[in-house]
Design an enzyme around this catalytic site. Structure first.
Site, PDB file in Angstrom:
ATOM      1  N   GLU A 297      -3.699   1.825  -7.175  1.00  8.55           N
ATOM      2  CA  GLU A 297      -4.216   3.253  -6.477  1.00  8.55           C
ATOM      3  C   GLU A 297      -3.313   4.204  -6.761  1.00  8.55           C
ATOM      4  O   GLU A 297      -2.400   4.450  -6.314  1.00  8.55           O
ATOM      5  CB  GLU A 297      -4.120   2.888  -5.052  1.00  8.55           C
ATOM      6  CG  GLU A 297      -5.081   1.578  -4.740  1.00  8.55           C
ATOM      7  CD  GLU A 297      -5.579   1.597  -3.084  1.00  8.55           C
ATOM      8  OE1 GLU A 297      -6.427   1.924  -2.874  1.00  8.55           O
ATOM      9  OE2 GLU A 297      -4.497   1.758  -2.195  1.00  8.55           O
TER      10      GLU A 297
ATOM     11  N   GLY B  41      -7.398   9.466  -0.788  1.00  4.83           N
ATOM     12  CA  GLY B  41      -7.685  10.586   0.280  1.00  4.83           C
ATOM     13  C   GLY B  41      -8.069  12.007  -0.304  1.00  4.83           C
ATOM     14  O   GLY B  41      -8.081  12.603   0.776  1.00  4.83           O
TER      15      GLY B  41
ATOM     16  N   HIS C 253       0.791  -1.141  -0.119  1.00  2.37           N
ATOM     17  CA  HIS C 253       0.187  -0.088  -0.164  1.00  2.37           C
ATOM     18  C   HIS C 253       0.903   1.321  -0.074  1.00  2.37           C
ATOM     19  O   HIS C 253       1.883   1.307   0.709  1.00  2.37           O
ATOM     20  CB  HIS C 253      -0.937  -0.016   1.485  1.00  2.37           C
ATOM     21  CG  HIS C 253      -1.823   0.952   1.106  1.00  2.37           C
ATOM     22  ND1 HIS C 253      -1.776   2.417   1.382  1.00  2.37           N
ATOM     23  CD2 HIS C 253      -3.245   0.976   0.687  1.00  2.37           C
ATOM     24  CE1 HIS C 253      -2.934   2.947   1.224  1.00  2.37           C
ATOM     25  NE2 HIS C 253      -3.743   2.275   0.592  1.00  2.37           N
TER      26      HIS C 253
HETATM   27  P1  13P Z   1      -9.718   6.516  -0.154  1.00  2.00           P
HETATM   28  O1  13P Z   1     -10.767   5.775  -0.748  1.00  2.00           O
HETATM   29  O2  13P Z   1      -9.847   7.102   1.146  1.00  2.00           O
HETATM   30  O3  13P Z   1      -9.009   7.338  -1.252  1.00  2.00           O
HETATM   31  O4  13P Z   1      -8.427   5.486  -0.016  1.00  2.00           O
HETATM   32  C1  13P Z   1      -7.972   4.663  -1.073  1.00  2.00           C
HETATM   33  C2  13P Z   1      -7.177   3.498  -0.156  1.00  2.00           C
HETATM   34  O5  13P Z   1      -5.795   3.841  -0.043  1.00  2.00           O
HETATM   35  C3  13P Z   1      -7.561   2.334  -0.163  1.00  2.00           C
HETATM   36  O6  13P Z   1      -6.415   1.317   0.145  1.00  2.00           O
END
Ligand code: 13P
Length: 240
Positions: A157, A163, A88
């Site tokens: 991601e 976020g 992550h």
């Molecule tokens: P958000 O949905 O808060 O943008 O975070 C995504 C995330 O990092 C999931 O692992």
């Protein structure tokens, strides 16, 4: 489809228990056919009675030992947890986990048969440097990773989308997933500012096999709506 909730450093043990109980009520009531995963904070891990898969956000690459602040394989086994998030961006960028270290962690949990959600994604400066640079950066995140592993799920991601409320366009998501599909037969999730307002259109994209949701998943009813969208999409596709 695969719908995963990364609860990050949120929800205490008590709140997580309530969350999983309510989720289970929804899943059994709706008879959803989706693969649903929840990643609670480490101290909230437990043996839950649910059809959702409970996974760990992190663990060290050891059975146990002198690794202050970490948990090991045996702490996951205590709760029958066989699923883990690796790579992550918050662990890469905030905790400083390198590609070499992540590849070792991947190999360790692969050797124990874990389902691995392996996360990749570029920071904004890399994206702004152009497509070629971006693909080069992402390719480096595959180094040392067994892309043919049968229990692998990739989560794309973009760091700048996490976020922030920002997301790539739907076309951009579709295109990058298409390129990533060439690197591995694993299902690919999209993550980064997935909300109840955009989840459906993301789930409808080709080459998107599911979503990894952070902040929006803290609202259980939002996460459940996303699961329902996936059910609707599959139902419609089945009728065609
Ligand atoms: P958000 O949905 O808060 O943008 O975070 C995504 C995330 O990092 C999931 O692992």
């Amino acid at each position: 489809m695969i719908l995963a909730a990364n609860l990050k450093t949120n929800l205490t043990r008590e709140k997580t228990n309530k969350y999983v109980k309510e989720l289970e009520k929804f899943l059994s009531g709706s008879k959803s056919a989706q693969e649903v995963l929840v990643f609670p904070a480490t101290s909230s891990l437990d043996k839950f009675s649910t059809s959702a898969i409970i996974g760990a956000q992190n663990a060290y690459l050891a059975q146990n030992g002198a690794f202050t602040g970490e948990i090991g394989l045996e702490h996951l086994e205590e709760f029958d947890i066989k699923t883990i998030l690796i790579g992550h961006s918050e662990r890469r960028h905030i905790l400083g986990e390198t590609q070499e270290f992540l590849a070792k962690k991947f190999a360790f949990y692969m050797s124990h048969g874990f389902k691995i959600i392996y996360c990749i994604g570029e920071p904004l400066s890399v994206r702004e440097a152009g497509h070629e640079r971006m693909m080069e950066y992402i390719s480096a995140q595959y180094e040392g990773i067994d892309t043919e592993y049968k229990n692998l799920i990739i989560a794309y991601e973009p760091v700048w989308a996490i976020g922030t409320g920002l997301t790539p366009t739907l076309e951009e998501i579709e295109n990058i997933h298409k390129e990533l599909k060439k690197k591995s037969p694993a299902p690919i999730l999209y993550g980064g500012s997935v909300k109840v307002t955009n989840a459906k259109e993301v789930l409808e994209l080709q080459n998107v096999d599911g979503i990894l949701v952070g902040s929006a998943a803290l609202y259980l009813e939002h996460f459940c709506s996303m699961i329902s969208y996936a059910d609707e999409i599959e139902k419609l596709a089945g009728e065609k």
